[in-house]
Motif scaffolding. Structure first.
Motif, PDB file in Angstrom:
ATOM      1  N   ALA A   1       0.809  -1.211   0.000  1.00 46.44           N
ATOM      2  CA  ALA A   1       0.000   0.000   0.000  1.00 46.44           C
ATOM      3  C   ALA A   1       0.846   1.267   0.000  1.00 46.44           C
ATOM      4  CB  ALA A   1      -0.934   0.000   1.208  1.00 46.44           C
ATOM      5  N   ALA A   2       2.033   1.201   0.531  1.00 46.74           N
ATOM      6  CA  ALA A   2       2.868   2.400   0.657  1.00 46.74           C
ATOM      7  C   ALA A   2       4.018   2.403  -0.345  1.00 46.74           C
ATOM      8  CB  ALA A   2       3.400   2.497   2.081  1.00 46.74           C
ATOM      9  N   ASP A   3       3.785   1.861  -1.542  1.00 43.04           N
ATOM     10  CA  ASP A   3       4.848   1.818  -2.549  1.00 43.04           C
ATOM     11  C   ASP A   3       5.456   3.188  -2.806  1.00 43.04           C
ATOM     12  OD1 ASP A   3       4.707  -0.884  -2.927  1.00 43.04           O
ATOM     13  OD2 ASP A   3       3.486  -0.768  -4.737  1.00 43.04           O
ATOM     14  N   ASP A   4       4.618   4.229  -2.861  1.00 44.63           N
ATOM     15  CA  ASP A   4       5.131   5.581  -3.109  1.00 44.63           C
ATOM     16  C   ASP A   4       6.070   6.026  -1.989  1.00 44.63           C
ATOM     17  OD1 ASP A   4       3.699   5.738  -5.444  1.00 44.63           O
ATOM     18  OD2 ASP A   4       2.082   6.949  -4.601  1.00 44.63           O
ATOM     19  N   ASP A   5       5.731   5.676  -0.760  1.00 45.78           N
ATOM     20  CA  ASP A   5       6.578   6.067   0.358  1.00 45.78           C
ATOM     21  C   ASP A   5       7.902   5.313   0.363  1.00 45.78           C
ATOM     22  OD1 ASP A   5       4.684   7.879   1.197  1.00 45.78           O
ATOM     23  OD2 ASP A   5       3.787   6.521   2.653  1.00 45.78           O
ATOM     24  N   VAL A   6       7.870   4.039   0.020  1.00 49.00           N
ATOM     25  CA  VAL A   6       9.109   3.256  -0.073  1.00 49.00           C
ATOM     26  C   VAL A   6       9.997   3.851  -1.166  1.00 49.00           C
ATOM     27  CG1 VAL A   6      10.084   0.987  -0.656  1.00 49.00           C
ATOM     28  CG2 VAL A   6       8.108   1.145   0.865  1.00 49.00           C
ATOM     29  N   LEU A   7       9.406   4.213  -2.280  1.00 49.13           N
ATOM     30  CA  LEU A   7      10.163   4.835  -3.368  1.00 49.13           C
ATOM     31  C   LEU A   7      10.735   6.182  -2.938  1.00 49.13           C
ATOM     32  CD1 LEU A   7      11.158   4.852  -6.266  1.00 49.13           C
ATOM     33  CD2 LEU A   7       8.944   5.800  -6.940  1.00 49.13           C
ATOM     34  N   ARG A   8       9.933   7.008  -2.259  1.00 48.53           N
ATOM     35  CA  ARG A   8      10.436   8.302  -1.761  1.00 48.53           C
ATOM     36  C   ARG A   8      11.623   8.098  -0.825  1.00 48.53           C
ATOM     37  NH1 ARG A   8       4.975   9.467  -1.644  1.00 48.53           N
ATOM     38  NH2 ARG A   8       4.402  11.247  -2.919  1.00 48.53           N
ATOM     39  N   LEU A   9      11.511   7.098   0.025  1.00 52.08           N
ATOM     40  CA  LEU A   9      12.585   6.811   0.969  1.00 52.08           C
ATOM     41  C   LEU A   9      13.856   6.395   0.242  1.00 52.08           C
ATOM     42  CD1 LEU A   9      13.453   6.523   3.909  1.00 52.08           C
ATOM     43  CD2 LEU A   9      12.449   4.246   3.910  1.00 52.08           C
ATOM     44  N   ARG A  10      13.719   5.539  -0.748  1.00 52.27           N
ATOM     45  CA  ARG A  10      14.894   5.096  -1.523  1.00 52.27           C
ATOM     46  C   ARG A  10      15.539   6.262  -2.257  1.00 52.27           C
ATOM     47  NH1 ARG A  10      12.127  -0.295  -3.919  1.00 52.27           N
ATOM     48  NH2 ARG A  10      12.360  -1.567  -2.051  1.00 52.27           N
ATOM     49  N   LEU A  11      14.714   7.099  -2.880  1.00 51.70           N
ATOM     50  CA  LEU A  11      15.245   8.246  -3.619  1.00 51.70           C
ATOM     51  C   LEU A  11      15.944   9.239  -2.686  1.00 51.70           C
ATOM     52  CD1 LEU A  11      12.340   8.865  -6.150  1.00 51.70           C
ATOM     53  CD2 LEU A  11      14.598   7.888  -6.630  1.00 51.70           C
ATOM     54  N   ALA A  12      15.344   9.484  -1.526  1.00 53.37           N
ATOM     55  CA  ALA A  12      15.966  10.406  -0.567  1.00 53.37           C
ATOM     56  C   ALA A  12      17.280   9.836  -0.049  1.00 53.37           C
ATOM     57  CB  ALA A  12      15.010  10.672   0.598  1.00 53.37           C
ATOM     58  N   ARG A  13      17.314   8.533   0.168  1.00 55.96           N
ATOM     59  CA  ARG A  13      18.559   7.915   0.641  1.00 55.96           C
ATOM     60  C   ARG A  13      19.663   8.066  -0.411  1.00 55.96           C
ATOM     61  NH1 ARG A  13      19.495   2.282   3.791  1.00 55.96           N
ATOM     62  NH2 ARG A  13      21.712   2.584   3.971  1.00 55.96           N
ATOM     63  N   GLU A  14      19.322   7.829  -1.682  1.00 52.65           N
ATOM     64  CA  GLU A  14      20.307   8.004  -2.754  1.00 52.65           C
ATOM     65  C   GLU A  14      20.761   9.463  -2.854  1.00 52.65           C
ATOM     66  OE1 GLU A  14      21.944   5.811  -4.707  1.00 52.65           O
ATOM     67  OE2 GLU A  14      21.023   4.348  -3.361  1.00 52.65           O
ATOM     68  N   GLU A  15      19.807  10.372  -2.845  1.00 49.89           N
ATOM     69  CA  GLU A  15      20.158  11.790  -2.941  1.00 49.89           C
ATOM     70  C   GLU A  15      20.964  12.233  -1.722  1.00 49.89           C
ATOM     71  OE1 GLU A  15      18.094  16.178  -3.563  1.00 49.89           O
ATOM     72  OE2 GLU A  15      16.863  14.379  -3.770  1.00 49.89           O
ATOM     73  N   GLY A  16      20.655  11.663  -0.563  1.00 45.80           N
ATOM     74  CA  GLY A  16      21.372  12.002   0.659  1.00 45.80           C
ATOM     75  C   GLY A  16      22.841  11.622   0.629  1.00 45.80           C
ATOM     76  N   ARG A  17      23.171  10.638  -0.198  1.00 47.21           N
ATOM     77  CA  ARG A  17      24.582  10.235  -0.319  1.00 47.21           C
ATOM     78  C   ARG A  17      25.422  11.295  -1.002  1.00 47.21           C
ATOM     79  NH1 ARG A  17      22.631   4.515  -1.630  1.00 47.21           N
ATOM     80  NH2 ARG A  17      23.091   3.419   0.296  1.00 47.21           N
ATOM     81  N   THR A  18      24.807  12.050  -1.908  1.00 48.62           N
ATOM     82  CA  THR A  18      25.566  13.019  -2.689  1.00 48.62           C
ATOM     83  C   THR A  18      25.235  14.464  -2.353  1.00 48.62           C
ATOM     84  OG1 THR A  18      23.922  12.944  -4.467  1.00 48.62           O
ATOM     85  CG2 THR A  18      25.798  11.427  -4.623  1.00 48.62           C
ATOM     86  N   ALA A  19      24.144  14.683  -1.631  1.00 49.45           N
ATOM     87  CA  ALA A  19      23.727  16.052  -1.319  1.00 49.45           C
ATOM     88  C   ALA A  19      24.794  16.730  -0.473  1.00 49.45           C
ATOM     89  CB  ALA A  19      22.391  16.045  -0.581  1.00 49.45           C
TER      90      ALA A  19
END
Length: 131
Positions: free
Chosen positions: A85-103
Motif C-alpha cells: 500500500a505504501a509503494d510511493d513512500d518506499v520509493l520516496r525513501l529510496r530516492l531520498a537515501r540516494e540523494e542524501g549520499r551526494t547532497a
C-alpha cells in the motif's frame, strides 16, 4: 536487538553515519513535512550495519526489527522496504537515501530529531495501548 527507548536509538544513531541519515531525513521532511514516520524511517534506515555487518537487504531487516517495538509497524515496513500500500513512500525513501549520499548541504545535528523520535515513539505506544 530491539530498541526500547529513544535514548538507545540516539546512541546507536550517534555511533553510525549520522550525516547521511540526517540528509535523508531532511530531504524527506522537505518533500513530506507532515509525515513524521516517513522522516524517521529515513533517519533510522542506516542503523542496520552497526550490530552485524552484512548485505544491504540484511541490514534493512535488522534495522526494521530493531525499531519496530519503539517506532511501530509502519516505520518498520518502510525501513525494511516492503512494497504494498505504501509503494510511493518506499520509493520516496529510496530516492531520498540516494540523494542524501551526494547532497552537499548541512542537515543539522541528531539532537534536532530527538523530539520527532519521541513523538513517533509516544504515538506508537498509545496505539499499542488501544490495541
Amino acid at each position: 536487538m530491539e530498541l526500547r527507548s529513544v535514548e538507545e536509538l540516539m546512541d546507536l544513531l550517534h555511533a553510525g553515519r549520522p550525516q547521511h541519515a540526517l540528509r535523508t531525513a531532511a530531504l524527506l521532511r522537505r518533500g513530506r513535512p507532515a509525515d513524521k514516520e516517513l522522516q524517521v524511517a529515513g533517519l533510522v534506515q542506516g542503523i542496520g550495519p552497526l550490530p552485524a555487518p552484512g548485505d544491504e537487504a540484511d541490514s534493512a531487516r535488522r534495522a526494521a526489527a530493531a525499531v519496530r517495538p519503539l517506532l511501530g509497524e509502519r516505520v518498520c515496513r518502510l525501513v525494511r522496504g516492503d512494497t504494498g500500500a505504501a509503494d510511493d513512500d518506499v520509493l520516496r525513501l529510496r530516492l531520498a537515501r540516494e540523494e542524501g549520499r551526494t547532497a552537499g548541504f548541512d542537515a543539522g545535528v541528531l539532537e534536532d530529531w530527538r523530539t520527532v523520535l519521541e513523538l513517533v515513539a509516544a504515538r506508537h505506544c498509545r496505539l499499542d495501548a488501544v490495541d
